[in-house]
Design a protein around this motif. Structure first.
Motif, PDB file in Angstrom:
ATOM      1  N   PRO A   1       0.669  -1.292  -0.050  1.00 27.49           N
ATOM      2  CA  PRO A   1       0.136   0.120  -0.194  1.00 27.49           C
ATOM      3  C   PRO A   1       0.849   1.348   0.026  1.00 27.49           C
ATOM      4  N   ALA A   2       1.942   1.089   0.742  1.00 32.14           N
ATOM      5  CA  ALA A   2       2.754   2.568   0.903  1.00 32.14           C
ATOM      6  C   ALA A   2       3.499   2.817  -0.337  1.00 32.14           C
ATOM      7  N   ASP A   3       3.554   1.688  -1.369  1.00 28.67           N
ATOM      8  CA  ASP A   3       4.285   1.895  -2.707  1.00 28.67           C
ATOM      9  C   ASP A   3       3.535   2.987  -3.488  1.00 28.67           C
ATOM     10  N   LEU A   4       2.396   2.856  -3.403  1.00 30.09           N
ATOM     11  CA  LEU A   4       1.392   3.692  -4.315  1.00 30.09           C
ATOM     12  C   LEU A   4       1.405   5.125  -3.717  1.00 30.09           C
ATOM     13  N   ALA A   5       1.802   5.465  -2.786  1.00 35.53           N
ATOM     14  CA  ALA A   5       1.813   6.652  -2.008  1.00 35.53           C
ATOM     15  C   ALA A   5       3.023   7.561  -2.221  1.00 35.53           C
ATOM     16  N   VAL A   6       4.094   6.863  -3.000  1.00 37.17           N
ATOM     17  CA  VAL A   6       5.356   7.484  -3.174  1.00 37.17           C
ATOM     18  C   VAL A   6       5.158   8.944  -3.931  1.00 37.17           C
TER      19      VAL A   6
ATOM     20  N   LEU B   1      -0.787   1.155 -11.992  1.00 40.02           N
ATOM     21  CA  LEU B   1      -1.417   0.709 -10.881  1.00 40.02           C
ATOM     22  C   LEU B   1      -2.179   1.573 -10.219  1.00 40.02           C
ATOM     23  N   LEU B   2      -1.834   2.863 -10.466  1.00 37.90           N
ATOM     24  CA  LEU B   2      -2.721   4.224  -9.976  1.00 37.90           C
ATOM     25  C   LEU B   2      -4.081   3.907 -10.678  1.00 37.90           C
ATOM     26  N   GLN B   3      -4.059   3.967 -12.015  1.00 37.38           N
ATOM     27  CA  GLN B   3      -5.329   3.994 -12.614  1.00 37.38           C
ATOM     28  C   GLN B   3      -6.242   2.835 -12.364  1.00 37.38           C
ATOM     29  N   GLN B   4      -5.592   1.546 -12.042  1.00 37.22           N
ATOM     30  CA  GLN B   4      -6.233   0.311 -11.508  1.00 37.22           C
ATOM     31  C   GLN B   4      -6.852   0.549 -10.233  1.00 37.22           C
ATOM     32  N   ALA B   5      -6.312   1.436  -9.461  1.00 42.42           N
ATOM     33  CA  ALA B   5      -6.822   1.709  -8.154  1.00 42.42           C
ATOM     34  C   ALA B   5      -7.758   2.865  -8.104  1.00 42.42           C
ATOM     35  N   GLY B   6      -7.961   3.197  -9.310  1.00 42.03           N
ATOM     36  CA  GLY B   6      -9.054   4.236  -9.605  1.00 42.03           C
ATOM     37  C   GLY B   6      -8.532   5.856  -9.088  1.00 42.03           C
ATOM     38  N   ARG B   7      -7.318   5.755  -9.220  1.00 43.04           N
ATOM     39  CA  ARG B   7      -6.570   7.131  -9.079  1.00 43.04           C
ATOM     40  C   ARG B   7      -5.999   7.812 -10.125  1.00 43.04           C
ATOM     41  N   PRO B   8      -6.744   8.078 -11.286  1.00 43.72           N
ATOM     42  CA  PRO B   8      -6.107   8.519 -12.566  1.00 43.72           C
ATOM     43  C   PRO B   8      -5.447   9.945 -12.300  1.00 43.72           C
ATOM     44  N   ASP B   9      -6.030  10.757 -11.506  1.00 44.28           N
ATOM     45  CA  ASP B   9      -4.935  11.900 -11.341  1.00 44.28           C
ATOM     46  C   ASP B   9      -3.734  11.856 -10.881  1.00 44.28           C
ATOM     47  N   ALA B  10      -3.487  10.871  -9.763  1.00 41.75           N
ATOM     48  CA  ALA B  10      -2.502  10.610  -9.484  1.00 41.75           C
ATOM     49  C   ALA B  10      -1.484  10.013 -10.292  1.00 41.75           C
ATOM     50  N   ALA B  11      -2.153   9.036 -11.371  1.00 43.67           N
ATOM     51  CA  ALA B  11      -1.412   8.360 -12.465  1.00 43.67           C
ATOM     52  C   ALA B  11      -0.848   9.618 -13.352  1.00 43.67           C
ATOM     53  N   VAL B  12      -1.698  10.477 -13.761  1.00 41.99           N
ATOM     54  CA  VAL B  12      -1.190  11.430 -14.776  1.00 41.99           C
ATOM     55  C   VAL B  12      -0.137  12.391 -13.994  1.00 41.99           C
ATOM     56  N   GLU B  13      -0.146  12.741 -12.574  1.00 43.97           N
ATOM     57  CA  GLU B  13       1.120  13.179 -12.240  1.00 43.97           C
ATOM     58  C   GLU B  13       2.343  12.401 -12.025  1.00 43.97           C
ATOM     59  N   ALA B  14       1.962  11.297 -12.038  1.00 45.48           N
ATOM     60  CA  ALA B  14       3.483  10.098 -12.143  1.00 45.48           C
ATOM     61  C   ALA B  14       3.858  10.363 -13.370  1.00 45.48           C
ATOM     62  N   MET B  15       3.088  10.321 -14.490  1.00 43.33           N
ATOM     63  CA  MET B  15       3.744  10.362 -15.924  1.00 43.33           C
ATOM     64  C   MET B  15       4.053  11.687 -16.205  1.00 43.33           C
ATOM     65  N   HIS B  16       3.408  12.858 -15.688  1.00 40.00           N
ATOM     66  CA  HIS B  16       4.098  14.063 -16.152  1.00 40.00           C
ATOM     67  C   HIS B  16       5.398  14.206 -15.582  1.00 40.00           C
TER      68      HIS B  16
ATOM     69  N   HIS C   1      -4.289  10.300 -18.981  1.00 40.71           N
ATOM     70  CA  HIS C   1      -5.433  11.440 -19.322  1.00 40.71           C
ATOM     71  C   HIS C   1      -6.882  10.792 -19.733  1.00 40.71           C
ATOM     72  N   GLN C   2      -6.619   9.937 -20.554  1.00 42.07           N
ATOM     73  CA  GLN C   2      -7.905   9.222 -20.865  1.00 42.07           C
ATOM     74  C   GLN C   2      -8.583   8.634 -19.588  1.00 42.07           C
ATOM     75  N   ALA C   3      -7.836   8.076 -18.799  1.00 39.13           N
ATOM     76  CA  ALA C   3      -8.521   7.405 -17.734  1.00 39.13           C
ATOM     77  C   ALA C   3      -9.236   8.336 -16.968  1.00 39.13           C
ATOM     78  N   ALA C   4      -8.780   9.684 -16.990  1.00 34.33           N
ATOM     79  CA  ALA C   4      -9.081  10.598 -15.841  1.00 34.33           C
ATOM     80  C   ALA C   4     -10.380  11.333 -16.678  1.00 34.33           C
ATOM     81  N   GLY C   5     -10.562  10.947 -17.842  1.00 28.49           N
ATOM     82  CA  GLY C   5     -11.569  11.615 -18.635  1.00 28.49           C
ATOM     83  C   GLY C   5     -11.214  12.883 -19.232  1.00 28.49           C
ATOM     84  N   ASP C   6      -9.929  13.292 -19.364  1.00 34.00           N
ATOM     85  CA  ASP C   6      -9.505  14.328 -19.837  1.00 34.00           C
ATOM     86  C   ASP C   6      -8.980  14.219 -21.470  1.00 34.00           C
ATOM     87  N   TRP C   7      -9.950  14.119 -22.112  1.00 35.70           N
ATOM     88  CA  TRP C   7      -9.607  13.759 -23.565  1.00 35.70           C
ATOM     89  C   TRP C   7      -8.930  14.783 -24.477  1.00 35.70           C
TER      90      TRP C   7
END
Length: 228
Positions: A107-112, A152-167, A187-193
């Motif tokens: 769990p802590a790995d996804l909070a990095v 993994l963040l997208q799978q966990a329902g955290r698309p905004d955090a996934a966007v941040e990681a990839m930025h 971005h697509q997972a977050a609905g920001d087309w």
């Protein structure tokens, strides 16, 4: 022991002073946790002198380390390694990357925070070949790990955090297509087309300008979901 951001050693709450002649030996051992052959280590660390002088330099560096109050090196007849209780920050980072890449994070790995992760540099200012090789491998591994973290963040329902990681990953390596694809998908997972399409167009412009090529068919297919 810290190697990321510079070499430093603490024992308990005290920061140890590592003799200048022993710093390279200590770093070399930290990068080779399985242990190193004495003769090979001497030749690599002091390549510009003869074997006898290199061996003498190694003995001197080892003697200085062993004089300290906190044991750091286990010296056997032909092999040197760090003592088993020495913790190295690089190993913890590698373990985090391994769990993320294997898809079995704690769990802590996804909070990095991805920002500090991408900024980590192994032994900055060191230009020995044995440091450069590990530094390049680590940078590539961290980029792979950030891409895996995004999924993994997208799978966990955290698309905004996934966007941040990839930025963060894309800023580090803007010409890396796998990173760009992961950012577009985030971005697509977050609905920001709109952002997804804008990212693809920006990447295509960079590729054309820098190396005169087009994005791959696979990436174009991903981007096509955002519309033309």
């Amino acid at each position: 022991m810290r190697l990321l951001g510079g070499l430093s050693v603490t024992c308990g709450d005290a920061r140890l002073t590592v003799p200048p002649g022993s710093r390279r030996l200590l770093a070399f051992l930290a990068l080779h946790p399985a242990g190193v052959d004495r003769r090979s280590a001497a030749g690599i660390l002091w390549p510009d002198v003869g074997d006898g002088r290199a061996a003498g330099n190694l003995r001197s560096a080892l003697w200085r380390l062993q004089r300290g109050s906190c044991p750091l090196v286990q010296a056997e007849q032909s092999v040197l390694r760090l003592t088993a209780d020495v913790e190295v920050d690089l190993r913890r980072l590698e373990e985090w990357a391994s769990r993320v890449l294997a898809g079995v994070p704690e769990p802590a790995d996804l909070a990095v925070d991805p920002g500090p992760i991408a900024d980590l540099e192994l032994l900055p200012g060191w230009y020995d070949d044995w440091v450069l090789a590990v530094r390049q491998r680590l940078q590539l591994r961290l980029l792979h790990a950030l891409e895996a973290l995004s999924r993994l963040l997208q799978q966990a329902g955290r698309p905004d955090a996934a966007v941040e990681a990839m930025h963060v990953a894309v800023l580090a390596e803007p010409l890396r297509e796998s990173g760009q694809r992961a950012l577009i998908e985030a971005h697509q997972a977050a609905g920001d087309w709109v952002a997804a399409r804008r990212q693809f167009d920006a990447f295509r412009s960079i590729l054309r300008r820098e190396i005169g090529v087009e994005p791959s068919a696979e990436l174009r297919a991903v981007a096509s979901a955002t519309g033309r």
